[in-house]
Design a protein around this motif. Structure first.
Motif, PDB file in Angstrom:
ATOM      1  N   MET A 184       5.745  -2.633  -8.132  1.00 20.85           N
ATOM      2  CA  MET A 184       5.879  -3.485  -6.946  1.00 20.85           C
ATOM      3  C   MET A 184       4.520  -4.037  -6.489  1.00 20.85           C
ATOM      4  N   THR A 185       3.470  -3.747  -7.252  1.00 23.32           N
ATOM      5  CA  THR A 185       2.152  -4.285  -6.911  1.00 23.32           C
ATOM      6  C   THR A 185       1.982  -5.662  -7.536  1.00 23.32           C
ATOM      7  N   THR A 186       1.898  -6.656  -6.677  1.00 24.12           N
ATOM      8  CA  THR A 186       1.635  -8.028  -7.138  1.00 24.12           C
ATOM      9  C   THR A 186       0.412  -8.530  -6.369  1.00 24.12           C
ATOM     10  N   ASP A 187      -0.082  -9.690  -6.740  1.00 23.69           N
ATOM     11  CA  ASP A 187      -1.217 -10.256  -5.994  1.00 23.69           C
ATOM     12  C   ASP A 187      -0.904 -10.266  -4.492  1.00 23.69           C
ATOM     13  N   GLU A 188       0.333 -10.672  -4.165  1.00 27.55           N
ATOM     14  CA  GLU A 188       0.680 -10.870  -2.765  1.00 27.55           C
ATOM     15  C   GLU A 188       0.885  -9.550  -2.026  1.00 27.55           C
ATOM     16  N   SER A 189       1.664  -8.619  -2.643  1.00 30.40           N
ATOM     17  CA  SER A 189       1.942  -7.357  -1.937  1.00 30.40           C
ATOM     18  C   SER A 189       0.663  -6.536  -1.806  1.00 30.40           C
ATOM     19  N   TRP A 190      -0.192  -6.620  -2.821  1.00 28.48           N
ATOM     20  CA  TRP A 190      -1.467  -5.897  -2.796  1.00 28.48           C
ATOM     21  C   TRP A 190      -2.378  -6.447  -1.696  1.00 28.48           C
ATOM     22  N   ALA A 191      -2.438  -7.779  -1.622  1.00 28.05           N
ATOM     23  CA  ALA A 191      -3.295  -8.407  -0.603  1.00 28.05           C
ATOM     24  C   ALA A 191      -2.777  -8.101   0.802  1.00 28.05           C
ATOM     25  N   LEU A 192      -1.456  -8.172   0.970  1.00 26.94           N
ATOM     26  CA  LEU A 192      -0.877  -7.869   2.295  1.00 26.94           C
ATOM     27  C   LEU A 192      -1.166  -6.426   2.682  1.00 26.94           C
ATOM     28  N   PHE A 193      -0.995  -5.518   1.732  1.00 29.22           N
ATOM     29  CA  PHE A 193      -1.222  -4.095   1.991  1.00 29.22           C
ATOM     30  C   PHE A 193      -2.655  -3.871   2.492  1.00 29.22           C
ATOM     31  N   HIS A 194      -3.624  -4.440   1.791  1.00 33.52           N
ATOM     32  CA  HIS A 194      -5.020  -4.219   2.189  1.00 33.52           C
ATOM     33  C   HIS A 194      -5.369  -4.956   3.485  1.00 33.52           C
ATOM     34  N   ALA A 195      -4.765  -6.132   3.675  1.00 32.11           N
ATOM     35  CA  ALA A 195      -5.035  -6.879   4.917  1.00 32.11           C
ATOM     36  C   ALA A 195      -4.481  -6.112   6.118  1.00 32.11           C
ATOM     37  N   THR A 196      -3.289  -5.537   5.959  1.00 30.00           N
ATOM     38  CA  THR A 196      -2.671  -4.782   7.060  1.00 30.00           C
ATOM     39  C   THR A 196      -3.492  -3.524   7.350  1.00 30.00           C
ATOM     40  N   ARG A 197      -3.946  -2.889   6.284  1.00 28.90           N
ATOM     41  CA  ARG A 197      -4.779  -1.693   6.453  1.00 28.90           C
ATOM     42  C   ARG A 197      -6.098  -2.052   7.146  1.00 28.90           C
ATOM     43  N   ALA A 198      -6.674  -3.194   6.769  1.00 29.64           N
ATOM     44  CA  ALA A 198      -7.950  -3.620   7.361  1.00 29.64           C
ATOM     45  C   ALA A 198      -7.810  -3.895   8.858  1.00 29.64           C
ATOM     46  N   LYS A 199      -6.582  -4.253   9.262  1.00 28.23           N
ATOM     47  CA  LYS A 199      -6.341  -4.506  10.694  1.00 28.23           C
ATOM     48  C   LYS A 199      -6.153  -3.206  11.470  1.00 28.23           C
ATOM     49  N   GLY A 200      -6.176  -2.081  10.759  1.00 28.29           N
ATOM     50  CA  GLY A 200      -6.060  -0.787  11.425  1.00 28.29           C
ATOM     51  C   GLY A 200      -4.633  -0.307  11.587  1.00 28.29           C
ATOM     52  N   GLN A 201      -3.668  -1.030  11.022  1.00 26.06           N
ATOM     53  CA  GLN A 201      -2.271  -0.599  11.134  1.00 26.06           C
ATOM     54  C   GLN A 201      -1.950   0.416  10.033  1.00 26.06           C
ATOM     55  N   THR A 202      -0.892   1.206  10.263  1.00 23.02           N
ATOM     56  CA  THR A 202      -0.493   2.201   9.273  1.00 23.02           C
ATOM     57  C   THR A 202       0.053   1.494   8.042  1.00 23.02           C
ATOM     58  N   THR A 203      -0.407   1.926   6.880  1.00 22.68           N
ATOM     59  CA  THR A 203       0.118   1.354   5.641  1.00 22.68           C
ATOM     60  C   THR A 203       0.512   2.511   4.725  1.00 22.68           C
ATOM     61  N   SER A 204       1.803   2.722   4.622  1.00 23.11           N
ATOM     62  CA  SER A 204       2.285   3.831   3.802  1.00 23.11           C
ATOM     63  C   SER A 204       2.691   3.319   2.425  1.00 23.11           C
ATOM     64  N   TYR A 205       3.041   4.269   1.564  1.00 24.37           N
ATOM     65  CA  TYR A 205       3.603   3.941   0.257  1.00 24.37           C
ATOM     66  C   TYR A 205       4.810   3.018   0.412  1.00 24.37           C
ATOM     67  N   TRP A 206       5.680   3.337   1.373  1.00 26.22           N
ATOM     68  CA  TRP A 206       6.914   2.551   1.508  1.00 26.22           C
ATOM     69  C   TRP A 206       6.653   1.140   2.042  1.00 26.22           C
ATOM     70  N   TYR A 207       5.563   0.982   2.743  1.00 23.27           N
ATOM     71  CA  TYR A 207       5.187  -0.374   3.181  1.00 23.27           C
ATOM     72  C   TYR A 207       4.853  -1.235   1.957  1.00 23.27           C
ATOM     73  N   LEU A 208       4.083  -0.646   1.039  1.00 21.19           N
ATOM     74  CA  LEU A 208       3.737  -1.345  -0.212  1.00 21.19           C
ATOM     75  C   LEU A 208       4.997  -1.677  -1.009  1.00 21.19           C
ATOM     76  N   VAL A 209       5.885  -0.685  -1.137  1.00 17.19           N
ATOM     77  CA  VAL A 209       7.116  -0.910  -1.902  1.00 17.19           C
ATOM     78  C   VAL A 209       7.984  -1.975  -1.222  1.00 17.19           C
ATOM     79  N   GLY A 210       8.046  -1.932   0.110  1.00 19.58           N
ATOM     80  CA  GLY A 210       8.837  -2.935   0.841  1.00 19.58           C
ATOM     81  C   GLY A 210       8.292  -4.336   0.590  1.00 19.58           C
ATOM     82  N   ALA A 211       6.969  -4.464   0.647  1.00 23.42           N
ATOM     83  CA  ALA A 211       6.355  -5.780   0.414  1.00 23.42           C
ATOM     84  C   ALA A 211       6.652  -6.247  -1.016  1.00 23.42           C
TER      85      ALA A 211
END
Lengths: 97, 233
Positions: B109-136
């Motif tokens: 489930m790791t694509t350019d987009e889901s990976w970028a969203l995951f790191h961007a959300t994490r950089a904003k200080g929000q919780t980013t779990s495994y399931w967030y990555l899978v959902g994206a």
């Protein structure tokens, strides 16, 4: 008929190996420096190579249509508009030029 | 149901939607071109679902349509995806304590987009779990598959693709993809080396074009490796 099934199966396996390999190699892979720069640059350089190849194999019509597509891509950054511009240009050149 | 699964999976799906809708345009274009190249609906669907990697799919299918052999088409597609090594390497902490099937699901489930969203959300200080990555990734996957198959149906409704100029659509699509990849002047030298290598090999040697393509791509990437100073991923 091109060997689609073989390539699809090969890509499925290769992609899983690459994706899982990145995780397992983890810390051993540099996230910066020359290796990271090279890997990150590969998609752009490969697609540049591909477009170069396609243009070399085309004639004047393809070059003109590609110029129209390039101009549209630069101006709009839109995939559908770039494709439409390229297709309309090649259609016009083949049928009316 | 684990709490993260209930809350983070749908949040990932929701957050990825703007990016997934953009990718769906590529999916539709890919379906159209795959059908044009002679792939069946089943082959296109299986490729979309299990390869799930837009640019590698585009390049491999284009090479086959151009008459290249399976090995060179495969190498071109694989070379395009090598960068994913770095992406899943950066997800180590998210995947480490998961069972194998969840690791496989997570990396798939790791694509350019889901990976970028995951790191961007994490950089904003929000919780980013495994399931967030899978959902994206799941949001991307569903739209990628649906749009790919929509492209196949669209292709079937076209009467005479070559007369309409659809055979040129591959070139136009790659030009648009290149425009999206351009990240400034630092790309200039690697891309120029790549283009010059292909042009030279194709003109002055009897080399099979797909090999020229791979060599051009690698020499271009080497230029970036040796020359660039910006190394952020």
């Amino acid at each position: 008929m091109p060997p689609f099934n073989l390539v699809i199966a090969g890509l499925i396996v290769a992609n899983l190996v690459i994706r899982l390999g990145g995780y397992y190699l983890g810390a051993a892979l540099p996230q910066s420096g020359p290796w990271a720069r090279g890997l990150k640059a590969l998609p752009g350089t490969l697609i540049t190579a591909l477009v170069t190849l396609q243009l070399m194999q085309g004639g004047a019509n393809e070059w003109i249509a590609a110029s129209a597509a390039f101009a549209t891509a630069i101006a709009t950054r839109s995939l559908p508009l770039t494709m439409i511009a390229g297709i309309l240009a090649i259609y016009a050149l083949r049928n009316w030029a | 149901m684990p709490p993260h699964l209930r809350t983070d999976l749908p949040k990932g799906v929701r957050d990825i939607m703007p990016l997934a809708l953009g990718a769906a345009l590529y999916g539709t274009a890919f379906g159209l071109l795959a059908a044009q190249a002679g792939m069946s609906t089943l082959q296109t669907g299986v490729m979309g679902a299990f390869v799930f990697s837009g640019s590698a799919q585009f390049v491999a299918v284009e090479r086959l349509a151009a008459g290249a052999g399976a090995i060179t088409a495969l190498i071109a597609g694989i070379a395009l995806n090598l960068r994913m090594l770095l992406m899943t390497a950066s997800l180590r902490d998210v995947l480490a304590d998961r069972p194998l099937w969840q690791k496989i699901l997570g990396v798939h489930m790791t694509t350019d987009e889901s990976w970028a969203l995951f790191h961007a959300t994490r950089a904003k200080g929000q919780t980013t779990s495994y399931w967030y990555l899978v959902g994206a990734g799941l949001g991307m996957w569903l739209l990628w598959l649906a749009s790919t198959l929509a492209g196949v149906s669209f292709a079937a409704s076209l009467p005479e693709p070559r007369a309409l100029g659809i055979d040129f659509a591959f070139t136009a699509a790659f030009i648009a993809i290149l425009r999206g990849m351009w990240s400034g002047n630092r790309d200039l030298a690697p891309w120029a080396v790549s283009a010059a290598t292909v042009a030279g090999l194709n003109t002055f040697t009897p080399m099979e074009p797909s090999w020229a393509l791979v060599i051009g791509g690698i020499l271009g990437a080497l230029t970036a490796a040796i020359g660039g100073k910006h190394a952020t991923l």
